[in-house]
Motif scaffolding. Structure first.
Motif, PDB file in Angstrom:
ATOM      1  N   HIS A  20       0.790  -1.260  -0.050  1.00 45.32           N
ATOM      2  CA  HIS A  20      -0.061  -0.149  -0.159  1.00 45.32           C
ATOM      3  C   HIS A  20       0.888   1.457  -0.218  1.00 45.32           C
ATOM      4  O   HIS A  20       0.406   2.309  -0.036  1.00 45.32           O
ATOM      5  N   TYR A  33     -11.081   3.438  -1.261  1.00 45.68           N
ATOM      6  CA  TYR A  33      -9.941   4.058  -0.196  1.00 45.68           C
ATOM      7  C   TYR A  33     -10.097   5.392  -0.476  1.00 45.68           C
ATOM      8  O   TYR A  33      -9.323   6.345   0.462  1.00 45.68           O
ATOM      9  N   THR A  37      -7.109   1.758 -10.907  1.00 50.09           N
ATOM     10  CA  THR A  37      -7.131   2.947  -9.768  1.00 50.09           C
ATOM     11  C   THR A  37      -8.759   3.077  -9.302  1.00 50.09           C
ATOM     12  O   THR A  37      -9.163   3.445  -8.452  1.00 50.09           O
ATOM     13  N   TRP A  79      -8.191   6.943  -2.905  1.00 51.21           N
ATOM     14  CA  TRP A  79      -6.771   7.006  -3.468  1.00 51.21           C
ATOM     15  C   TRP A  79      -6.794   7.282  -4.834  1.00 51.21           C
ATOM     16  O   TRP A  79      -7.359   6.954  -5.541  1.00 51.21           O
ATOM     17  N   ASP A  80      -5.835   8.127  -5.131  1.00 49.97           N
ATOM     18  CA  ASP A  80      -5.691   8.809  -6.479  1.00 49.97           C
ATOM     19  C   ASP A  80      -4.583   7.952  -7.168  1.00 49.97           C
ATOM     20  O   ASP A  80      -3.664   8.373  -7.632  1.00 49.97           O
ATOM     21  N   LEU A 112       1.788   3.055  -4.226  1.00 50.71           N
ATOM     22  CA  LEU A 112       0.657   3.554  -4.860  1.00 50.71           C
ATOM     23  C   LEU A 112       1.342   4.458  -6.190  1.00 50.71           C
ATOM     24  O   LEU A 112       1.824   5.159  -6.147  1.00 50.71           O
ATOM     25  N   HIS A 135      -9.706   1.338  -6.535  1.00 56.40           N
ATOM     26  CA  HIS A 135      -8.936   1.868  -5.238  1.00 56.40           C
ATOM     27  C   HIS A 135      -9.459   3.456  -4.802  1.00 56.40           C
ATOM     28  O   HIS A 135      -9.449   4.017  -3.459  1.00 56.40           O
ATOM     29  N   ARG A 136      -9.844   4.209  -5.622  1.00 53.27           N
ATOM     30  CA  ARG A 136     -10.546   5.314  -5.426  1.00 53.27           C
ATOM     31  C   ARG A 136     -11.861   5.232  -4.753  1.00 53.27           C
ATOM     32  O   ARG A 136     -12.213   5.788  -3.875  1.00 53.27           O
ATOM     33  N   GLY A 156       0.359   6.753  -8.998  1.00 52.58           N
ATOM     34  CA  GLY A 156      -0.363   7.678  -8.971  1.00 52.58           C
ATOM     35  C   GLY A 156      -0.258   8.404 -10.425  1.00 52.58           C
ATOM     36  O   GLY A 156       0.573   7.994 -11.358  1.00 52.58           O
TER      37      GLY A 156
END
Ligand code: BDR
Ligand code: CA
Length: 307
Positions: free
Chosen positions: A191, A228, A221, A230-231, A194, A224-225, A196
């Motif tokens: 994790h 979480y 992504t 996340w970008d 990432l 995961h966006r 990005g």
């Protein structure tokens, strides 16, 4: 001198990136690829391994298909993360080539017996093939097992467990009890990997295969966006491959890891005795920190070298 490696995988976006990293790395002598169910069905993950090899003109690397289901549990695939094909996102034609075998266990045994030096196994999916291989042939000829799976702190399939270990906890228990040198790269470090937008941009500038990896990441992504916020997406499996070839990239602690198989709530939890709270002997080197800059520097440079 290069490291003889067998990659056991379930491509899968991050498995595909791990495979590309292996192909691009002069440190690696890739003896073959075995496939397992996991991110999708065995048929799809095997097709995906072939498609990725064909993308970079490496049809010379033999692929053997393995387990279609866990040792004792029901088959569950991760289509919610990797899509219907298991490798959704960039357009890839169906494979033209075929696996050399549908018996991954015998293939692993043959490749290890034929290798002149002890082999590093890099499993990046559920551990069914590796457990079957160890049960049938033992660990002779295996130098170490560097696997993506588990976590000290959290889960991604359930609150308690990471997907690869959750999928086949009985197989994982066989691997961790094997007495072989085990390296566990779990969510605690993956994790941190990432990928990005900034890395996507660098990949796009690194050529055709870089663009392919960036396109994979765009799809990867999404999940995961949503999950979480996340970008970016964690390139789990490439961390295991990178750790196998670059000393010092991942900091590890040597400690005991047991696999929970009784509880339904905690099925597949890797119980990591990081602070030596028990007398149980250390059986794994567990990743606790990743040099993120170095990891992405390596990944982007190597993927770029593929054209
Ligand atoms: C692991 O599960 C799969 O979705 C990925 O390919 C990775 O091997 C992460 O939990
Ligand atoms: Ca995987």
């Amino acid at each position: 001198m290069s490291i003889p490696v067998l990659l056991d995988c379930d491509p899968g976006h991050d498995d595909a990136i791990a495979l590309l990293l292996a192909l691009a790395s002069p440190e690696v002598d890739l003896l073959g690829v075995t496939t397992t169910y996991g991110n999708q069905t065995l048929e799809k993950t095997t097709a995906n391994a072939l498609r990725v090899l064909e993308l970079v003109g490496r049809e010379d690397v033999p692929v053997a298909a393995g387990a279609a289901a866990p040792l004792r549990r029901q088959l569950v695939v991760a289509a919610h993360v990797h899509g219907e094909s298991g490798l959704d996102g960039p357009a890839l034609p169906p494979p033209r080539t075929a696996p050399v075998s549908d018996d991954a266990v015998t293939f692993l045994a043959d490749r290890i017996a034929a290798a002149r030096r002890p082999v590093t196994l890099v499993p990046t999916g559920p551990l069914t093939n590796v457990a079957r291989f160890l049960r049938a042939h033992g660990g002779d000829g295996v130098d170490r097992i560097v696997l993506m799976g588990g976590a000290i702190a959290e889960g991604n399939m359930t609150p308690a467990a990471e997907f690869n270990i959750w999928a086949d906890p009985e197989a994982a228990a066989i691997v961790f009890a094997s007495g072989l040198e085990i390296h566990m790269l779990g969510l605690d470090v993956t994790h941190q990997a990432l990928l990005g937008r900034a890395e996507e941009e660098r990949l796009r500038q690194a050529g055709r295969v870089g663009c392919f990896v960036a396109d994979l990441n765009v799809f990867f992504t999404r999940y995961h966006r949503e999950t979480y916020g996340w970008d970016g997406a964690p390139i789990h499996d490439a961390v295991a491959l990178a750790h196998a070839i670059v000393p010092g990239l991942v900091e590890t602690v040597h400690c005991n890891v047991e696999i929970e198989r009784e509880s339904e709530l905690c099925r597949g939890r890797t119980v990591v005795d990081r602070w030596h709270r028990t007398e149980r002997p250390a059986n794994a080197h567990v990743g606790v920190a990743l040099d993120r800059e170095r990891f992405f520097g390596l990944l982007i440079e190597r993927v770029g070298s593929l054209g």
